[in-house]
Design a protein around this motif. Structure first.
Motif, PDB file in Angstrom:
ATOM      1  N   ALA A   1       1.259  -4.597   5.972  1.00 16.09           N
ATOM      2  CA  ALA A   1       0.246  -3.546   5.812  1.00 16.09           C
ATOM      3  C   ALA A   1      -0.317  -3.179   7.176  1.00 16.09           C
ATOM      4  O   ALA A   1      -0.677  -4.055   7.968  1.00 16.09           O
ATOM      5  CB  ALA A   1      -0.883  -4.014   4.894  1.00 16.09           C
TER       6      ALA A   1
ATOM      7  N   ASP B   1       5.277  -0.202   4.928  1.00 20.37           N
ATOM      8  CA  ASP B   1       4.007   0.515   4.969  1.00 20.37           C
ATOM      9  C   ASP B   1       4.097   1.581   6.045  1.00 20.37           C
ATOM     10  O   ASP B   1       4.717   1.361   7.103  1.00 20.37           O
ATOM     11  CB  ASP B   1       2.827  -0.419   5.243  1.00 20.37           C
TER      12      ASP B   1
ATOM     13  N   ASP C   1       9.587  -4.880   1.934  1.00 18.04           N
ATOM     14  CA  ASP C   1       8.349  -4.113   1.764  1.00 18.04           C
ATOM     15  C   ASP C   1       8.202  -3.177   2.952  1.00 18.04           C
ATOM     16  O   ASP C   1       8.753  -3.438   4.033  1.00 18.04           O
ATOM     17  CB  ASP C   1       7.142  -5.056   1.675  1.00 18.04           C
TER      18      ASP C   1
ATOM     19  N   ARG D   1       7.710   7.921   0.312  1.00 15.79           N
ATOM     20  CA  ARG D   1       6.343   8.216   0.757  1.00 15.79           C
ATOM     21  C   ARG D   1       6.321   9.587   1.424  1.00 15.79           C
ATOM     22  O   ARG D   1       7.352  10.088   1.871  1.00 15.79           O
ATOM     23  CB  ARG D   1       5.866   7.185   1.800  1.00 15.79           C
TER      24      ARG D   1
END
Length: 353
Positions: free
Chosen positions: A193, A143, A141, A103
């Motif tokens: 998230a 974020d 995961d 990212r």
């Protein structure tokens, strides 16, 4: 003007497409995966670009100004010119461990993540600014907060060194590596998230719960599912509305549910129940449009759905199995990566912006 659900751009691949990205101006679409070729395509008029890479690509991202593209390529990370594909820098991140996510922070720093490591890299040279080792693994995961200062992690200990039916959702400060908040459900955490302001984190767990907690301190604000609820939804993917009002949760029971961000109260659900209808299969991916008015889901019934907050479907498009999904920054397009191809689906001009 095309109808919502029209495939505006099909891109053939020779293998699974595990990573996709839109340029910040929503005019270009990139996809890559197991066939060792990064494909960048204009949405409309422009010149296509094919860039050879070394291994199986698991993550790609455009820089905030669109001039660079970062590629997670097996054990290495590379930065390339997004117009020519020329390598700016390239190198291994954590030998023996594949890079799963890449990212960009708003200031241009590159954030790369393996099963056990979070690394912050300088964009100009690729030099490591910060390495944060996560124990126990596995990072299932991640974020990044909108301001790029924090990262949320979903930890699955079933596949880590201890092989326990346990997990956690954690928030780390990227500058120091300090843990700012942690929530520990009764099983592995599948997905996380951030809220738009970075103060809250949504997560879902293999204990059949979806929970909201404070990024600072980890205090739980609400939960849905679990032993107190007879409805078994088996949540496995989550997304936050960019305006902070809603969340969307995809479950292995076959439904995507929109919940109020403040309370967890259900607002919408798709697909709608039809008497005698077939089971849609597990929802594998969910996403919110940039304007917060629409959400998308992908199921193992090989259907991608776009729907509003009243549970009305704007389209249902048949695909191969979806491996990754994302909205364009302007909301006009929905990109999906599948086996042997990627697609850019038109959401309709009315849903742009």
């Amino acid at each position: 003007m095309s109808e919502p659900g029209t495939v505006a751009l099909p891109v053939k691949h020779d293998g699974s497409v595990q990573a996709i990205a839109f340029s910040p101006d929503s005019t270009r679409f990139a996809g890559a995966g197991s066939d060792s070729l990064l494909r960048i395509r204009p949405i409309g008029i422009g010149v296509p670009l094919d860039v050879p890479v070394d291994g199986s690509v698991t993550g790609i991202a455009f820089s905030p100004d669109g001039t660079r593209i970062a590629v997670a390529d097996f054990e290495s990370v590379s930065l390339r010119d997004s117009k020519t594909g020329a390598v700016v820098w390239q190198g291994p991140l954590d030998p023996g461990n594949s890079v799963n996510t890449v990212r960009f922070a708003p200031d241009g720093r590159v954030i790369a993540v393996t099963d056990t490591l979070v690394a912050v890299l300088e964009q100009a040279t690729g030099a490591t600014i910060k390495r944060i080792t996560v124990d126990p693994p596995l990072i299932a995961d991640v974020d990044l907060s909108r301001d790029g200062t924090r990262i949320a992690l979903a930890i699955d200990e079933r596949h880590g060194g201890n092989h326990k039916f346990a997990g956690s959702a954690r928030v780390l400060d990227l500058a120091t590596g300090a843990e700012l908040g942690k929530l520990t459900p009764a099983n592995a955490v599948h997905a996380v998230a951030f809220s738009p302001d970075g103060t809250k984190v949504l997560c879902c767990s293999a204990d059949d719960t979806t929970r909201m907690f404070k990024a600072q301190g980890g205090a739980e604000e609400w939960r849905v599912g679990g032993e107190a609820n007879d409805e078994v939804t088996s949540p496995n993917c989550v997304a936050f509305d960019p305006k902070g009002n809603w969340t969307v949760v995809g479950g292995s029971d076959g439904f995507a549910r929109v919940l109020e961000a403040e309370s967890g109260t259900k607002k919408a659900q798709v697909p709608k129940l039809v008497a005698g209808g077939s089971d849609p299969g597990a929802v594998t991916h969910v996403a919110f449009s940039p304007n917060g008015k629409l959400a998308a889901s992908a199921c193992i019934d090989n259907v991608v759905r776009l729907f509003n907050l009243n549970s009305d479907e704007l389209y249902a498009v048949g695909t191969e199995e979806v491996l990754t999904m994302a909205f364009s920054p302007n909301g006009r397009w929905l990109g999906v990566g599948c086996f042997n191809r990627a697609l850019v689906i038109d959401n309709g001009e009315a849903n742009q912006g």
